[in-house]
Motif scaffolding. Sequence first.
Motif, PDB file in Angstrom:
ATOM      1  N   ARG A 101      61.811  61.665-127.935  1.00  0.00           N
ATOM      2  CA  ARG A 101      60.917  62.697-127.385  1.00  0.00           C
ATOM      3  C   ARG A 101      59.627  62.090-126.859  1.00  0.00           C
ATOM      4  NH1 ARG A 101      62.792  65.543-131.847  1.00  0.00           N
ATOM      5  NH2 ARG A 101      60.894  65.165-133.005  1.00  0.00           N
ATOM      6  N   LYS A 102      59.087  61.080-127.558  1.00  0.00           N
ATOM      7  CA  LYS A 102      57.872  60.410-127.082  1.00  0.00           C
ATOM      8  C   LYS A 102      58.136  59.686-125.771  1.00  0.00           C
ATOM      9  CE  LYS A 102      55.755  59.730-131.594  1.00  0.00           C
ATOM     10  NZ  LYS A 102      55.366  58.777-132.631  1.00  0.00           N
ATOM     11  N   VAL A 103      59.287  59.052-125.644  1.00  0.00           N
ATOM     12  CA  VAL A 103      59.628  58.343-124.409  1.00  0.00           C
ATOM     13  C   VAL A 103      59.797  59.347-123.260  1.00  0.00           C
ATOM     14  CG1 VAL A 103      61.359  56.897-123.261  1.00  0.00           C
ATOM     15  CG2 VAL A 103      60.631  56.368-125.603  1.00  0.00           C
ATOM     16  N   ILE A 104      60.433  60.472-123.526  1.00  0.00           N
ATOM     17  CA  ILE A 104      60.602  61.510-122.502  1.00  0.00           C
ATOM     18  C   ILE A 104      59.237  61.996-122.025  1.00  0.00           C
ATOM     19  CG2 ILE A 104      61.388  63.893-122.109  1.00  0.00           C
ATOM     20  CD1 ILE A 104      63.765  63.208-123.996  1.00  0.00           C
ATOM     21  N   ALA A 105      58.332  62.272-122.963  1.00  0.00           N
ATOM     22  CA  ALA A 105      56.986  62.717-122.601  1.00  0.00           C
ATOM     23  C   ALA A 105      56.244  61.634-121.818  1.00  0.00           C
ATOM     24  CB  ALA A 105      56.201  63.106-123.856  1.00  0.00           C
ATOM     25  N   HIS A 106      56.340  60.392-122.285  1.00  0.00           N
ATOM     26  CA  HIS A 106      55.685  59.265-121.614  1.00  0.00           C
ATOM     27  C   HIS A 106      56.194  59.112-120.175  1.00  0.00           C
ATOM     28  CE1 HIS A 106      53.906  55.297-121.050  1.00  0.00           C
ATOM     29  NE2 HIS A 106      55.094  54.860-120.674  1.00  0.00           N
ATOM     30  N   ALA A 107      57.498  59.347-119.982  1.00  0.00           N
ATOM     31  CA  ALA A 107      58.108  59.217-118.655  1.00  0.00           C
ATOM     32  C   ALA A 107      57.866  60.447-117.790  1.00  0.00           C
ATOM     33  CB  ALA A 107      59.606  58.954-118.793  1.00  0.00           C
ATOM     34  N   GLY A 108      57.297  61.511-118.381  1.00  0.00           N
ATOM     35  CA  GLY A 108      57.025  62.731-117.629  1.00  0.00           C
ATOM     36  C   GLY A 108      58.280  63.488-117.235  1.00  0.00           C
ATOM     37  N   LEU A 109      59.302  63.395-118.062  1.00  0.00           N
ATOM     38  CA  LEU A 109      60.572  64.050-117.755  1.00  0.00           C
ATOM     39  C   LEU A 109      60.713  65.356-118.519  1.00  0.00           C
ATOM     40  CD1 LEU A 109      62.966  60.956-117.755  1.00  0.00           C
ATOM     41  CD2 LEU A 109      61.851  62.072-115.816  1.00  0.00           C
ATOM     42  N   ASP A 110      61.661  66.146-118.070  1.00  0.00           N
ATOM     43  CA  ASP A 110      61.968  67.445-118.661  1.00  0.00           C
ATOM     44  C   ASP A 110      63.432  67.426-119.097  1.00  0.00           C
ATOM     45  OD1 ASP A 110      63.185  70.342-118.074  1.00  0.00           O
ATOM     46  OD2 ASP A 110      61.077  70.559-118.664  1.00  0.00           O
ATOM     47  N   HIS A 170      65.561  69.650-118.963  1.00  0.00           N
ATOM     48  CA  HIS A 170      66.417  70.377-118.019  1.00  0.00           C
ATOM     49  C   HIS A 170      66.562  69.639-116.696  1.00  0.00           C
ATOM     50  CE1 HIS A 170      66.515  73.738-120.764  1.00  0.00           C
ATOM     51  NE2 HIS A 170      65.199  73.653-120.866  1.00  0.00           N
ATOM     52  N   GLY A 171      65.779  68.580-116.521  1.00  0.00           N
ATOM     53  CA  GLY A 171      65.827  67.802-115.288  1.00  0.00           C
ATOM     54  C   GLY A 171      66.967  66.797-115.313  1.00  0.00           C
ATOM     55  N   PRO A 172      67.129  66.067-114.214  1.00  0.00           N
ATOM     56  CA  PRO A 172      68.228  65.098-114.134  1.00  0.00           C
ATOM     57  C   PRO A 172      68.076  63.954-115.134  1.00  0.00           C
ATOM     58  CG  PRO A 172      66.796  64.930-112.208  1.00  0.00           C
ATOM     59  CD  PRO A 172      66.320  66.104-113.008  1.00  0.00           C
ATOM     60  N   CYS A 173      69.207  63.487-115.598  1.00  0.00           N
ATOM     61  CA  CYS A 173      69.255  62.370-116.536  1.00  0.00           C
ATOM     62  C   CYS A 173      69.098  61.065-115.760  1.00  0.00           C
ATOM     63  CB  CYS A 173      70.591  62.390-117.282  1.00  0.00           C
ATOM     64  SG  CYS A 173      70.781  61.022-118.422  1.00  0.00           S
ATOM     65  N   PRO A 174      68.241  60.167-116.203  1.00  0.00           N
ATOM     66  CA  PRO A 174      68.038  58.902-115.486  1.00  0.00           C
ATOM     67  C   PRO A 174      69.208  57.922-115.560  1.00  0.00           C
ATOM     68  CG  PRO A 174      66.192  59.360-116.971  1.00  0.00           C
ATOM     69  CD  PRO A 174      67.268  60.352-117.273  1.00  0.00           C
ATOM     70  N   TRP A 175      70.129  58.083-116.494  1.00  0.00           N
ATOM     71  CA  TRP A 175      71.210  57.116-116.652  1.00  0.00           C
ATOM     72  C   TRP A 175      72.605  57.702-116.479  1.00  0.00           C
ATOM     73  CZ3 TRP A 175      68.442  59.051-120.739  1.00  0.00           C
ATOM     74  CH2 TRP A 175      69.170  59.764-121.689  1.00  0.00           C
ATOM     75  N   ALA A 176      72.715  59.024-116.288  1.00  0.00           N
ATOM     76  CA  ALA A 176      74.035  59.648-116.170  1.00  0.00           C
ATOM     77  C   ALA A 176      73.928  60.918-115.333  1.00  0.00           C
ATOM     78  CB  ALA A 176      74.586  59.977-117.553  1.00  0.00           C
ATOM     79  N   ASP A 177      75.075  61.451-114.946  1.00  0.00           N
ATOM     80  CA  ASP A 177      75.099  62.730-114.238  1.00  0.00           C
ATOM     81  C   ASP A 177      74.737  63.845-115.207  1.00  0.00           C
ATOM     82  OD1 ASP A 177      75.937  61.500-111.890  1.00  0.00           O
ATOM     83  OD2 ASP A 177      78.066  61.812-112.327  1.00  0.00           O
ATOM     84  N   GLY A 178      74.187  64.924-114.681  1.00  0.00           N
ATOM     85  CA  GLY A 178      73.838  66.070-115.500  1.00  0.00           C
ATOM     86  C   GLY A 178      72.386  66.028-115.933  1.00  0.00           C
ATOM     87  N   SER A 179      72.048  66.940-116.824  1.00  0.00           N
ATOM     88  CA  SER A 179      70.663  67.037-117.288  1.00  0.00           C
ATOM     89  C   SER A 179      70.387  66.031-118.399  1.00  0.00           C
ATOM     90  CB  SER A 179      70.358  68.449-117.788  1.00  0.00           C
ATOM     91  OG  SER A 179      70.974  68.683-119.039  1.00  0.00           O
ATOM     92  N   GLY A 214      60.277  53.478-122.413  1.00  0.00           N
ATOM     93  CA  GLY A 214      59.316  53.625-123.503  1.00  0.00           C
ATOM     94  C   GLY A 214      58.647  52.328-123.907  1.00  0.00           C
ATOM     95  N   GLY A 215      59.052  51.227-123.303  1.00  0.00           N
ATOM     96  CA  GLY A 215      58.493  49.939-123.700  1.00  0.00           C
ATOM     97  C   GLY A 215      58.798  49.611-125.153  1.00  0.00           C
ATOM     98  N   VAL A 216      59.978  50.012-125.606  1.00  0.00           N
ATOM     99  CA  VAL A 216      60.363  49.797-127.001  1.00  0.00           C
ATOM    100  C   VAL A 216      61.014  48.415-127.120  1.00  0.00           C
ATOM    101  CG1 VAL A 216      61.683  50.691-128.959  1.00  0.00           C
ATOM    102  CG2 VAL A 216      60.740  52.281-127.261  1.00  0.00           C
TER     103      VAL A 216
END
Length: 179
Positions: free
Chosen positions: A23-32, A34-43, A113-115
């Motif tokens: 969740r922290k990485v999603i927030a850091h990346a500014g993603l939602d 319900h939005g598109p998935c960065p690594w796969a098809d779909g949300s 996330g720079g993990v």
Amino acid sequence: MAGDVVIGLASSGVHSNGFSLVRKVIAHAGLDLHGPCPWADGSLGAALLTPTRIYVKPLLPLVRARLVKGMAHITGGGFTDNVPRVLPPNVGAELDAAAWPLPPVFRWVSSAGGVAPAEMARTFNCGLGMVLVVAKEHADAVVAALADAGEHAYVVGQLTAFSGEGERVTVKNTSSWTN
């Protein structure tokens, strides 16, 4: 015992562990979600909710045949917290991260996330939802039986003598996760 082999079974994704960090990485990346998935098809949300793999059916015949000495479900705490649960006090494990593919979801979490790889190994399953300890002489047969059952299984490490000093479980070659 030292010299036994560690076999990893592929996970289906995050397996509901490490979501605070996700969740922290999603927030850091500014993603939602319900939005598109960065690594796969779909949300993004649908990709993260891929159901956890259940390993009972492919493992039960191996357990009944007494080919498995120990099993660890890789949940929150990754390899460092879960693998020691099946080891006697004087035994450690050395895993080789180059021995299995890091799934895209974990590459994304690490990159976006720079993990650091060491933190990934302490937090997530990194593509292995279950690990087995088997005698070295049974490793090929166990991997073959798992493949016949439809599993992706990899020899990912070995058990080592552990003196009580240092890390009990080490994951080498985590740099392969950043390439």
